[in-house]
Each structure stands twice: as structure tokens, then as C-alpha cells.
Design an enzyme around this catalytic site. Structure first.
Site, PDB file in Angstrom:
ATOM      1  N   GLY A  11     -22.522  28.789  25.360  1.00  0.00           N
ATOM      2  CA  GLY A  11     -21.455  28.160  26.130  1.00  0.00           C
ATOM      3  C   GLY A  11     -20.096  28.719  25.745  1.00  0.00           C
ATOM      4  NE  ARG A  72     -27.574  28.676  28.038  1.00  0.00           N
ATOM      5  CZ  ARG A  72     -26.982  28.409  26.892  1.00  0.00           C
ATOM      6  NH1 ARG A  72     -27.297  29.103  25.816  1.00  0.00           N
ATOM      7  NH2 ARG A  72     -26.062  27.468  26.808  1.00  0.00           N
ATOM      8  CG  ASP A 103     -28.811  26.897  15.710  1.00  0.00           C
ATOM      9  OD1 ASP A 103     -28.600  27.067  14.502  1.00  0.00           O
ATOM     10  OD2 ASP A 103     -29.946  26.751  16.191  1.00  0.00           O
ATOM     11  CB  THR A 126     -20.262  25.801  19.833  1.00  0.00           C
ATOM     12  OG1 THR A 126     -20.695  24.599  20.479  1.00  0.00           O
ATOM     13  CG2 THR A 126     -20.317  25.590  18.329  1.00  0.00           C
ATOM     14  CG  ASP A 128     -21.419  20.717  21.525  1.00  0.00           C
ATOM     15  OD1 ASP A 128     -20.788  19.869  22.184  1.00  0.00           O
ATOM     16  OD2 ASP A 128     -22.312  21.435  22.012  1.00  0.00           O
ATOM     17  CG  ASP A 130     -23.465  21.692  17.351  1.00  0.00           C
ATOM     18  OD1 ASP A 130     -22.803  22.748  17.357  1.00  0.00           O
ATOM     19  OD2 ASP A 130     -24.387  21.469  18.165  1.00  0.00           O
ATOM     20  NE  ARG A 172     -26.844  19.916  26.104  1.00  0.00           N
ATOM     21  CZ  ARG A 172     -27.414  21.079  26.399  1.00  0.00           C
ATOM     22  NH1 ARG A 172     -28.488  21.107  27.159  1.00  0.00           N
ATOM     23  NH2 ARG A 172     -26.929  22.213  25.935  1.00  0.00           N
TER      24      ARG A 172
END
Length: 320
Positions: A11, A72, A103, A126, A128, A130, A172
């Protein structure tokens, strides 16, 4: 080392362009050539790549998204696809690779390095936040600011119409955006995937606020915790409040990167080049306690950055 490649994958995140700029200019400063690989691993397989120079990255520091684009690639997930990618590595004379992504992107880089020995350094990009091994990922701060800006605007309407608003944000598997934006924006309740919630408790809090004269509320929901639409409907059923739902979606991703993200991207991109020049491989550069550090990919892949529970409890206390 004379020539390196750089790609963005997964993303998009505001600040990726700032990182590309840092990689290209840092490399050129040290006498290296840079090959820009378009559309992530898809371009790696399809030979969609070419040389970059100082002018290639002019005036991109403040632009969101990524000038190298991202996509992708199912073909890169196969041995045949990776073999084609390695043929392109040899064809273009790439001796090291900087991968900017998350990741999944790191996993692909790690597999490719193990199969073909190409040195790789990964940079966490990213929204996120995360990724293990770093306190911040490129794009997170900008995304949080985008959400806070939306909260501020929605709160004006919520106040004017005396309504409860539910705002659904991205996340998510991780609630970092919701938690940070919720604390900064003064959300009355924050729902994140990492911590179970009770809709009855949320409604009791709303009712308690009404009893003390509060005329509006904002509930922030990470998409991985619940559907904003479902939460809005349940609140309306249990309280009778006029409840509206806003799903921010991809509005969170775009826009000019914040100063924090620009600086973070510049520092991480430059460090990635330094590591390649020093003969390092299978590392991720990140920021820990304000310092730029390098972590083995084996300690990063498949792991996530834990939520700050003290920050979550603080948000609950301040929203009473």
C-alpha cells in the site's frame, strides 16, 4: 558496489517519495548509480525499470503516493517469477536493493535474497505502523493527521446537530491509527482489534455524557475491530440517538507528507544506502527512541508492533 535498485511495494504511504529521493541522492552523492524499479515486484519481473538521476527526484519531497508506483505481483511469489527478476538484476547490473514497503514486501525481499544472494535493505513504509523493530513507519504520522483533521471537521457538524458520529478508519490488523487519532482528536470511545469492546459499555458512556449535558460524541472504529456501519446501527438501537457514520477509507493514505514523515523517510532512506555500501544485507532500518537502527529481517517479518496500552487507558480516562 556501483549500482543499486529501489522499489516501493504494498500500500502507498505518504513519505515514500521522500524516501525515494533520499535513496537516490544519497547514492549519487557517494558515486553510485540508481535503478528505479516501477510497480514494485511486478516491475522487477517485467524489467519495468530504468536509471534515475538527481532530476528524477526533484520536487517530490512534498508529494504523497509514490512516483515509482506500486502493485502486487503474484508472479514474483513463484520461483519462475523470481528467476525472471534475477535475470533483470543481471541485465541491469543491480548489486543491491532497497525495498520500501511493509511485511509482505519484506518477506519477498528476504526470500529473493536467500535464493540469489542479492543484498537487500528494507525500509518500513505503511500507514498502519504495525512493523516490529521501529517506533514509527513512513506514512503513519500523515495518516493520523488526516484522521484528526476529519475528526475536527465532523465534530463541528456533530456539535451543530447534536448528534453522535461513528468514524471508521483503516487498520485491519492493527489499531495504531485509531488509537493515536482518537487520543489527539478527543474521541469518546476508540475501538481497535487488539482490545475487546462491549457495545453496552459504549452506550452507557454516551448516555452518561448526555446526562451531564454533553450534546455530541465521536466514536472512532478501526476497520479490523468492527464495521462502523454496524456500530452506528447498534448505538442507534440501544440509545435512540441520531447516529451518523463516516468511513474515511483511502482519504487517510494520500496528501502531502507531514514534516515528521519527510524527516523520517530521509533518515531511513539514507541509512539504507549506507548499509548496502557497508556490505550489510537482510536488514530493516527503523527508528527506536529517536535513533536510526538496523534490525535483522528475521526479527521483523511476521511480527507486529504492539499497541501502547498505557496510551489506550489514557484516552479512556481523558474522554470521561
Amino acid at each position: 558496489m556501483q549500482r543499486i535498485g529501489v522499489l516501493t511495494s504494498g500500500g502507498d504511504a505518504s513519505g515514500m517519495n521522500s524516501c525515494i529521493r533520499a535513496v537516490v541522492r544519497k547514492a549519487i552523492y557517494h558515486g553510485l548509480e540508481v535503478i528505479g524499479i516501477n510497480r514494485g515486484y511486478s516491475g522487477f519481473v517485467d524489467a519495468d525499470m530504468g536509471p534515475m538521476n538527481l532530476g528524477s527526484v526533484a520536487d517530490i519531497i512534498g508529494k504523497g503516493g509514490t512516483i515509482l508506483h506500486t502493485a502486487r505481483s503474484k508472479r514474483f511469489m513463484t520461483k519462475e517469477g523470481r528467476a525472471l527478476a534475477y535475470e533483470n538484476v543481471q541485465r541491469f547490473g543491480i548489486q543491491g536493493l532497497v525495498v520500501i514497503g511493509g511485511d509482505g514486501s519484506f518477506t519477498g525481499a528476504n526470500i529473493f535474497q536467500q535464493e540469489y544472494g542479492l543484498p537487500v535493505i528494507c525500509v518500513p513504509g505503511t500507514i498502519d505502523n504495525d512493523i516490529a523493530g521501529t517506533d514509527y513507519t513512513i506514512g503513519f504520522d500523515t495518516a493520523v493527521n488526516n484522521v484528526v483533521d476529519a475528526i475536527n471537521k465532523i465534530r463541528d457538524t456533530a456539535t451543530s446537530h447534536e448528534r453522535t458520529f461513528v468514524i471508521e478508519v483503516m487498520g485491519r490488523h492493527a489499531g495504531h491509527i485509531a488509537l493515536a487519532a482518537g487520543l489527539a482528536g478527543g474521541a469518546e470511545s476508540i475501538l481497535i482489534p487488539e482490545i475487546p469492546y462491549n457495545i453496552d459499555d459504549i452506550c452507557k458512556k454516551l448516555l452518561s455524557g448526555i446526562r451531564r449535558g454533553k450534546l455530541h460524541s465521536v466514536i472512532l472504529v478501526a476497520e479490523g475491530a468492527a464495521s462502523g456501519i454496524d456500530i452506528g446501527q447498534k448505538i442507534k438501537e440501544l440509545t435512540g440517538f441520531d447516529t451518523k457514520v463516516t468511513i474515511l477509507g483511502h482519504l487517510q493514505r494520500g496528501g502531502s507528507p507531514s514534516s515528521f514523515d519527510r524527516i523520517l523517510a530521509a533518515r531511513l532512506g539514507a541509512k539504507a544506502v549506507e548499509l548496502l555500501m557497508a556490505g550489510e544485507t537482510n536488514k530493516m532500518v527503523g527508528m527506536k527512541a529517536g535513533e536510526i537502527v538496523a534490525t535483522d529481517l528475521a526479527e521483523v517479518i511476521g511480527k507486529s508492533s504492539p499497541i501502547n496500552k498505557e496510551m489506550y487507558e489514557l484516552a479512556k480516562i481523558l474522554s470521561i
